[in-house]
Design a protein around this motif. Structure first.
Motif, mmCIF file in Angstrom:
data_model
loop_
_atom_site.group_PDB
_atom_site.id
_atom_site.type_symbol
_atom_site.label_atom_id
_atom_site.label_comp_id
_atom_site.label_asym_id
_atom_site.label_seq_id
_atom_site.Cartn_x
_atom_site.Cartn_y
_atom_site.Cartn_z
ATOM 1 N N TRP A 83 24.931 7.230 42.160
ATOM 2 C CA TRP A 83 24.400 6.440 43.460
ATOM 3 C C TRP A 83 23.546 4.872 43.139
ATOM 4 O O TRP A 83 23.023 4.229 42.723
ATOM 5 N N ARG A 87 25.349 2.146 43.107
ATOM 6 C CA ARG A 87 24.693 1.230 43.810
ATOM 7 C C ARG A 87 23.670 1.283 44.191
ATOM 8 O O ARG A 87 22.891 2.041 45.337
ATOM 9 N N GLU A 90 20.430 1.668 47.566
ATOM 10 C CA GLU A 90 21.273 2.501 48.596
ATOM 11 C C GLU A 90 20.822 3.946 49.307
ATOM 12 O O GLU A 90 20.472 4.357 50.085
ATOM 13 N N SER A 95 14.135 3.937 52.600
ATOM 14 C CA SER A 95 15.092 3.585 52.897
ATOM 15 C C SER A 95 14.769 3.586 54.548
ATOM 16 O O SER A 95 14.096 3.705 54.798
ATOM 17 N N THR A 100 19.965 7.484 56.197
ATOM 18 C CA THR A 100 19.667 7.524 54.446
ATOM 19 C C THR A 100 18.890 7.806 54.001
ATOM 20 O O THR A 100 18.684 8.390 52.815
#
Length: 437
Positions: A83, A87, A90, A95, A100
């Motif tokens: 991740w 990403r 994210e 977050s 998440t």
């Protein structure tokens, strides 16, 4: 399920008590990473899930993904690294999304992971109510949309039904026209068939007439052929009658010639009697000397004497059949002995011209011809009579003066026929003569 220790020694997270929402988010995170990780970094139980889409992985392999995340620190580290690489930002404990943030805190082992999970759970309850309301409103909107769609489809269906009815009417009219056309064609075909049937009947009638004519011609030809055959049969009968007449005429001529010869013979015999020719003088057989014979008959022992006696005209050779054959070829059956002896005697008769008679025992038990082949007379004794007696009768029946030669090694037969004036030759001597040829 064991807990995950916090990075700074805080309270560990109990994976078995994680809210369903957090568990679902963790499964989504792991499912997204499994599809991009190298095969060597994916645990063996999860490798089959790599072929599925992320949503399908999370739905079908959720329990397996959560079990590997809870038990394997290496797998959790690989998922976080993926991740961060693909990403970035994210998946972070800070977050804005509570689920998440809680999933990231659990994965990285953040000290505040338990607080993040609790906050996500509280927000999840409110969010669930809100989500349920939003879902209900969404369902109402969907049902309204579906109703409008169904109304539109109903209108379209009605329009299609009306169009289909019109099209069906048009097709019905078209079918009626086709049926009418086919009916006309059918009537025409029926008319054509009837015309063809009439033509066929005419052809059949003509063929029947031709056949009758041909049969009449054939009958006439057959009658003519029968007449010709009868004429041929009459001609053949006439030819046969002519041949029979010719044979009868020839036989009559032969009879007349025979009578003439007999007349001449009688005249010659009368002349011999008047001239007293050949009165009581000896016969040619009585003149055979030098062969070791005695007066009135005797024994012939040598081949030279035997040949001299066989050369005398009118000599009669009488053979004791089984005495000679059993001496010459005892290994053969009686039937084969008879056949072989008769064959050799026939050859001797053909070469010398002598009269040959062979006598066997047993006419009552042996079926055999009375006369042999090629001038050899074959006799079998009657039941109760032995061949020796038949031989004695043959010698006694011969006129005085005719030389008779008896072939036998039976002493009694030899003595009796010698007293009657016959000559005798042993079986071995006659066999030697037959073999020598």
């Amino acid at each position: 399920m064991s807990g995950t220790p916090a990075a700074d020694g805080g309270d560990p997270v109990d994976w078995s008590r994680l809210p369903d929402a957090v568990r679902g988010r963790l499964a989504d995170v792991a499912a997204a990473a499994v599809g991009g990780l190298p095969a060597t970094e994916v645990p063996v139980p999860l490798r089959r899930l790599a072929r599925f889409t992320p949503a399908k992985r999370a739905k079908l392999g959720g329990p397996a993904l959560l079990a590997e995340l809870a038990s394997s620190t290496v797998f959790r580290t690989a998922v976080v690294a993926w991740w961060d690489e693909h990403r970035p930002g994210e998946l972070a404990p800070a977050s804005d999304d509570a689920l998440t943030a809680a999933a990231a805190a659990v994965l990285v082992g953040d000290a505040a992971a338990a607080d993040a999970v609790a906050a996500a759970a509280r927000r999840g309850d409110v969010g669930e109510l809100r989500a349920e309301r939003d879902a209900a409103l969404s369902r109402v909107d969907k049902l309204t949309t579906e109703l409008e769609r169904l109304r539109g489809e109903l209108g379209e269906a009605r329009e299609q039904a009306r169009s289909a009815g019109e099209q069906r009417d048009a097709e019905y009219q078209q079918l009626r026209r086709r049926v009418s056309e086919q009916g006309a064609k059918l009537r025409a075909a029926i008319d054509g068939r009837e015309a063809a049937d009439r033509v066929v009947e005419e052809v059949r009638a003509a063929a029947a007439a031709d056949l009758a004519t041909a049969r009449a011609d054939a009958d006439r030809e057959r009658a003519r052929a029968e007449q010709e055959r009868r004429r041929a049969d009459r001609a053949a009968a006439e030819v046969a009658a002519a041949r029979q007449a010719a044979r009868e005429a020839r036989q009559a001529d032969e009879v007349r010639l025979g009578l003439l010869v007999d007349t001449l013979g009688g005249a010659v015999a009368g002349l011999r009697r008047e001239l007293a020719l050949g009165g009581g003088g000896p016969r040619p057989g009585d003149l055979v000397t030098g062969a070791g014979t005695a007066a009135g008959g005797g024994a012939v022992d040598g081949l030279a004497a035997l040949d001299a006696l066989l050369a005398v005209p009118t000599v009669h050779l009488v053979v004791d059949g089984y005495n000679v054959s059993k001496t010459g070829y005892p290994e053969l059956t009686l039937a084969d002995q008879r056949t072989r002896l008769v064959g050799q005697l026939a050859a001797l008769a053909a070469r010398t011209g002598v009269e040959v008679t062979v006598v066997f025992d047993g006419a009552g038990v042996v079926a055999a011809p009375v006369r042999g082949s090629r001038g050899v007379r074959v006799l079998f004794s009657d039941k109760g009579v032995i061949a020796d007696d038949v031989i004695r009768s043959l010698v006694a029946a011969e006129p005085q003066g005719r030389p008779v030669l008896v072939a036998t090694s039976d002493g009694a037969v030899v003595r009796s026929v010698q007293r009657s004036g016959a000559y005798t030759v042993p079986s071995t001597a006659i066999l030697t003569r037959l073999v020598r040829g």
